[in-house]
Write a protein that holds these residues in place. Sequence first.
Motif, mmCIF file in Angstrom:
data_model
loop_
_atom_site.group_PDB
_atom_site.id
_atom_site.type_symbol
_atom_site.label_atom_id
_atom_site.label_comp_id
_atom_site.label_asym_id
_atom_site.label_seq_id
_atom_site.Cartn_x
_atom_site.Cartn_y
_atom_site.Cartn_z
ATOM 1 N N ASP A 169 80.779 -13.044 -31.306
ATOM 2 C CA ASP A 169 79.528 -12.829 -30.573
ATOM 3 C C ASP A 169 78.477 -13.785 -31.133
ATOM 4 O O ASP A 169 78.093 -13.688 -32.297
ATOM 5 C CB ASP A 169 79.066 -11.377 -30.727
ATOM 6 C CG ASP A 169 77.845 -11.073 -29.872
ATOM 7 O OD1 ASP A 169 76.768 -11.605 -30.198
ATOM 8 O OD2 ASP A 169 77.964 -10.325 -28.889
ATOM 9 N N GLU A 170 78.040 -14.717 -30.307
ATOM 10 C CA GLU A 170 77.097 -15.745 -30.761
ATOM 11 C C GLU A 170 75.660 -15.452 -30.352
ATOM 12 O O GLU A 170 74.779 -16.290 -30.516
ATOM 13 C CB GLU A 170 77.532 -17.114 -30.230
ATOM 14 C CG GLU A 170 78.901 -17.549 -30.760
ATOM 15 C CD GLU A 170 79.353 -18.877 -30.184
ATOM 16 O OE1 GLU A 170 78.864 -19.240 -29.093
ATOM 17 O OE2 GLU A 170 80.194 -19.542 -30.827
ATOM 18 N N SER A 171 75.420 -14.251 -29.805
ATOM 19 C CA SER A 171 74.070 -13.923 -29.346
ATOM 20 C C SER A 171 73.119 -13.647 -30.507
ATOM 21 O O SER A 171 71.903 -13.735 -30.352
ATOM 22 C CB SER A 171 74.120 -12.690 -28.433
ATOM 23 O OG SER A 171 74.532 -11.544 -29.158
ATOM 24 N N GLY A 172 73.673 -13.296 -31.668
ATOM 25 C CA GLY A 172 72.834 -12.979 -32.816
ATOM 26 C C GLY A 172 72.263 -11.579 -32.787
ATOM 27 O O GLY A 172 71.461 -11.215 -33.651
ATOM 28 N N GLN A 173 72.675 -10.757 -31.814
ATOM 29 C CA GLN A 173 72.088 -9.424 -31.693
ATOM 30 C C GLN A 173 72.724 -8.414 -32.648
ATOM 31 O O GLN A 173 72.151 -7.364 -32.926
ATOM 32 C CB GLN A 173 72.237 -8.911 -30.258
ATOM 33 C CG GLN A 173 73.686 -8.792 -29.784
ATOM 34 C CD GLN A 173 73.796 -8.270 -28.362
ATOM 35 O OE1 GLN A 173 72.979 -7.458 -27.934
ATOM 36 N NE2 GLN A 173 74.783 -8.733 -27.612
#
Length: 436
Positions: free
Chosen positions: A61-65
């Motif tokens: 997951d590259e969204s950083g959330q």
Amino acid sequence: MAKESSNPTTYFHQKTFGQNIRLDHNALRATRNTSFDHGITFTNKQIKINERIHMKIVDIDESGQWLGSLAIGFVQTNPDNIQSRDLCKSAMPNICQKTVVSYVKRIFDKLTRNTVITFYYNQEGAFYMLDGNEQDICKNIDFKSPMWGVIDLYGNVKSAILVGPLNTIADSRAFFIKYNQQPDKLPLQYFTKVNPANLQPVTFHEVHGPELDLYCQNAVVFRKNVRKLSRPYIFLDFPMKPGDEFYIRILSLDFNYRKPGVIGFTTAQLPDILNHFERLPADDPMALCDRPEFWVINEDAFDETLNELDEFHFSYEKNGDISMSHNNGSKSPTKTIACGDPSRPFHPFFFLNGRIMSFSLIGPISVTKVRPTAPGPKEDDGLCQLCSDAPANCVMIPCGHLFFCSDCRTDFEVKFKKHCPICRLDYTDVIEIQSD
């Protein structure tokens, strides 16, 4: 090179896993579909002492959330005896709401796709392998009790697949047998519009890190399979000037490493650097930026989309920018990886501390005449230097030079023993390769 075996022996447990987990690929792949938690999984079988579990990260997951990351380890309860509803959101601090003995560690390092993590246990404790280094999961474990593997797909790690042991090229003989021809003379697959006649000869400099070997008259670099890297620098014997460009080809990858490797450029005088090679930073090339010379270090030029036989093009623009193209733009757009003073030449170099294990120099196209300094006689269009008729097809190991054909080899060794006429070193073996 490192590839996973086609016959993994460990699968994910198909009865007990977190509520957000979905299994596919015959229970070899686990994916956390929603949220960031409830991603605990187990192995389908008991893991024996010193038995390795090999897991490749498939999706991030590259969204950083989501904060947090993968956790791995072992549990001393058969997953058959655990109800999925009793599993906790996270493997730490507790696997299960009931009393279950576990040895688990969360990996906070930034992980990337295709990275393979290996973990196991023995009398000393539980351990995992990442970036070629063995690290602790837990010490003082009860290794005599039955163990099952635990993988918690938590936070930014969304999907993983269990694979067989990596088949790693460990020596030069295996390397040359794999390609079965001279690897520095492979035809261009992606930059097909380049006229090979315009490519000038170029070599790596003879002074390099102790874990690196050079072959094919210093046109191929190969990182040996060692436990610890110390100054894996390799410099091109090619001072780039504005208008210059060069091409390389990836030959071998080791997916035990997260990052591909580092490329850099410097305006420092190359003899000054190489005469004091021991003064280069051993572990962190970014420390070069503190030196009085001008250094540009890029740790993110390459990414996890690397494959064997990928080709890269580097160009020194008139404004001082150095751009990089991957497979002629078929994988990613051309990008700027360094900026410098166009009034000064740049020496390219690589720090092979990552996934890139070996590559070859295809050649530069330069505004000035390139004069490589590799020692000894050169190949004459690939012909045997004794009969000048048949192709030189005998690679001398360990130096990697080609000088004679298989027909002339016997006569040569009768007269001169096993002594390379190019580098003057003794060779221990000869590998016959197919001519281009």
